[in-house]
Design an enzyme around this catalytic site. Structure first.
Site, PDB file in Angstrom:
ATOM      1  N   GLU A   1       5.663   5.887  -9.570  1.00 12.93           N
ATOM      2  CA  GLU A   1       6.312   5.436  -8.335  1.00 12.93           C
ATOM      3  C   GLU A   1       7.774   5.857  -8.280  1.00 12.93           C
ATOM      4  O   GLU A   1       8.554   5.327  -7.490  1.00 12.93           O
ATOM      5  CB  GLU A   1       6.183   3.922  -8.189  1.00 12.93           C
ATOM      6  CG  GLU A   1       4.731   3.505  -8.100  1.00 12.93           C
ATOM      7  CD  GLU A   1       4.524   2.056  -7.744  1.00 12.93           C
ATOM      8  OE1 GLU A   1       5.414   1.444  -7.147  1.00 12.93           O
ATOM      9  OE2 GLU A   1       3.463   1.539  -8.076  1.00 12.93           O
TER      10      GLU A   1
ATOM     11  N   LYS B   1      -1.733  -5.465   0.405  1.00 15.08           N
ATOM     12  CA  LYS B   1      -1.964  -4.024   0.345  1.00 15.08           C
ATOM     13  C   LYS B   1      -3.153  -3.689   1.232  1.00 15.08           C
ATOM     14  O   LYS B   1      -4.290  -4.060   0.897  1.00 15.08           O
ATOM     15  CB  LYS B   1      -2.309  -3.613  -1.092  1.00 15.08           C
ATOM     16  CG  LYS B   1      -1.170  -3.721  -2.103  1.00 15.08           C
ATOM     17  CD  LYS B   1      -1.757  -3.581  -3.516  1.00 15.08           C
ATOM     18  CE  LYS B   1      -0.720  -3.229  -4.557  1.00 15.08           C
ATOM     19  NZ  LYS B   1      -1.303  -3.275  -5.923  1.00 15.08           N
TER      20      LYS B   1
HETATM   21  C1  2PG Z   1       0.903  -2.776  -8.079  1.00 12.07           C
HETATM   22  C2  2PG Z   1       0.878  -1.388  -7.465  1.00 12.07           C
HETATM   23  C3  2PG Z   1       2.215  -0.956  -6.986  1.00 12.07           C
HETATM   24  P1  2PG Z   1      -1.075   0.220  -8.038  1.00 12.07           P
HETATM   25  O1  2PG Z   1       0.287  -3.027  -9.110  1.00 12.07           O
HETATM   26  O2  2PG Z   1       1.497  -3.651  -7.492  1.00 12.07           O
HETATM   27  O3  2PG Z   1       3.203  -1.076  -8.002  1.00 12.07           O
HETATM   28  O4  2PG Z   1       0.351  -0.435  -8.371  1.00 12.07           O
HETATM   29  O5  2PG Z   1      -0.963   0.815  -6.681  1.00 12.07           O
HETATM   30  O6  2PG Z   1      -1.323   1.215  -9.133  1.00 12.07           O
HETATM   31  O7  2PG Z   1      -2.060  -0.905  -8.061  1.00 12.07           O
HETATM   32 MG    MG Z   2       0.829  -5.249  -8.913  1.00 16.91          MG
END
Ligand code: 2PG
Ligand code: MG
Length: 434
Positions: free
Chosen positions: A214, A346
């Site tokens: 990231e 998300k």
């Molecule tokens: C998280 C995300 C973003 P990933 O764990 O919060 O940092 O990571 O998209 O790999 O789940």
């Molecule tokens: Mg996370």
């Protein structure tokens, strides 16, 4: 199929393969409407994924490490296009219901969450474009909220670890939140200074290993706690006051190194149970200006989560990511059992905008916080910024303060601020630490 002749009727659906920030294939969708407007969106991809997230459909096999999305695209350009053409893009719920019905599984395993979220977000963009409004405005107007929107408070990564950095340290994200910033612009400016200062410190000490997924520094620390210590030094080196102006936020992403209440910190060669992990983390909370901890326990360790929350100080934000997976029922359950007081939101964990919005609404209903979040695999897509502003989410997590798939989102917030005529953030009293 409900054929109608309004300007928001979907007339064309097109999916194409594009590439994400890890160089992996992902799904982009275009939705065209009878009135001529077009909406486009790209699915992001996680690396530390909750087991209850919507499934990304990947081809497997040797091509691109198995990450290709030709099957997902066949769906988009075949049966999904057929099902969506003729529907009204202004009725987001109906579009998402059509996707769910066609998929027929509880986790989008047939169509792929990567296909459904790209289509669902593209539909939203198309409807906003046809209405002649920026997406944040379109969402705000639909929400019927009073007042004017504000910008979300940024949560920005400085050090990356865990699944995003070869597990060089176990904890996944060491982030900062500009808790004392007067507005969004100042929050970004302060973070830029902290990022630069952290880089200098790492360079001087020879601790720079590379760039995490990231965009944060991938550090060569000997112990996880060194990252928190160094972050405080970086805030000070930037001329800012730790805890007052800029605070620390962690994503432990404990599902990556724990299961069934047992945890292994590989960096420190330590095995622990949830009680010991909680004690370690709360020790850090006591020693450093930490205001937020995400996924302190693994997704299957509800007991550990609850015990952690009970022992934590009241000002601490405890965020559920893998634990809640942007699911309204899980958000309500997490609020009821007292495991968390904030949800990570998300869109691709849910797989459609309607389900993402339902999870967000559940945070409102239960008086929990909400952080709209990017994934570790990202693109130029800026939808989440508009969701955060338009829905009135108080925080935004996008990864670090480098690389265009991250900066495009922070910068989009600046443009929204210009359009609003204000970069105001939510009042400090809106946060647990306020
Ligand atoms: C998280 C995300 C973003 P990933 O764990 O919060 O940092 O990571 O998209 O790999 O789940
Ligand atoms: Mg996370």
């Amino acid at each position: 199929m409900t054929a109608n002749n309004t300007s928001t009727t979907i007339t064309a659906v097109k999916g194409r393969r594009v590439w994400d920030s890890r160089g992996r294939p992902t799904v982009e969708a275009d939705i065209t409407l009878a009135g001529g407007a077009m909406g486009r969106a790209i699915a992001p991809a996680g690396a530390s994924r909750g087991s209850n997230e919507a499934i990304d459909l990947r081809d497997g096999g040797p091509r691109f490490g198995g990450w290709d999305v030709t099957d997902a695209l066949k769906g988009v350009n075949g049966p999904i296009a057929k099902a969506l053409i003729g529907l009204d893009a202004a009725d987001q719920n109906a579009i998402d219901q059509a996707l769910l019905a066609l998929d027929g599984t509880s986790n989008k395993a047939n169509l792929g969450g990567n296909a459904t979220i790209a289509l669902s977000m593209a539909t939203l963009h198309a409807a906003a474009a046809q209405a002649g409004k920026p997406l944040w405005q379109h969402l705000w107007d639909q929400g019927g909220q009073s007042g004017t929107p504000v910008l979300p408070l940024p949560e920005i990564q400085i050090f990356g670890g865990g699944a995003h950095a070869g597990r060089r340290i176990d904890v996944q994200d060491f982030m900062v939140i500009a808790t004392g910033a007067d507005d969004y612009e100042q929050a970004l400016a302060w973070t830029a200074e902290v990022y630069l200062a952290a880089g200098k410190i790492m360079d001087e000490r020879g601790l720079l290993q590379g760039v995490a997924d990231e965009g944060g520094f991938w550090p060569a620390f000997d112990a996880n706690e060194d990252a928190a210590e160094t972050l405080v030094q970086a805030i000070e080196k930037a001329g800012l006051k730790p805890g007052e102006q800029v605070s620390i936020s962690l994503d432990i992403a404990a599902s990556e190194f724990g299961k069934g209440g047992r945890y292994r910190l590989a960096r420190e060669d330590r095995d622990m149970d949830s009680g010991e992990l909680a004690e370690m983390l709360l020790g850090w909370v006591g020693r450093y200006p930490i205001v937020s901890v995400e996924d302190p326990m693994s997704e299957d360790d509800a007991e550990g989560f609850i015990a952690f929350a009970q022992a934590a100080p009241k000002h601490l934000q405890i965020v559920g990511d893998d634990y809640l997976v942007t699911n309204a029922d899980r958000v309500r359950a997490g609020s009821r059992d007292g495991a968390v007081n904030c949800a990570l939101i998300k869109p691709n964990q849910a797989g459609t905008i309607s389900e993402t919005k339902a999870a967000f609404d559940a945070t409102r209903e239960t008086d929990m916080g909400a952080i709209v979040s990017a994934r570790s695999g990202e693109t130029e897509d800026v939808t989440i910024v508009h969701l955060a502003v338009g829905w009135g989410a108080k925080q935004l997590k996008v990864g670090s303060f480098t690389r265009s798939e991250r900066m495009v989102k922070w910068n989009e917030g600046l443009r929204v601020a210009d359009a609003l005529g204000s970069a105001a953030l939510p009042p400090k009293s809106a946060f647990p630490w306020g």
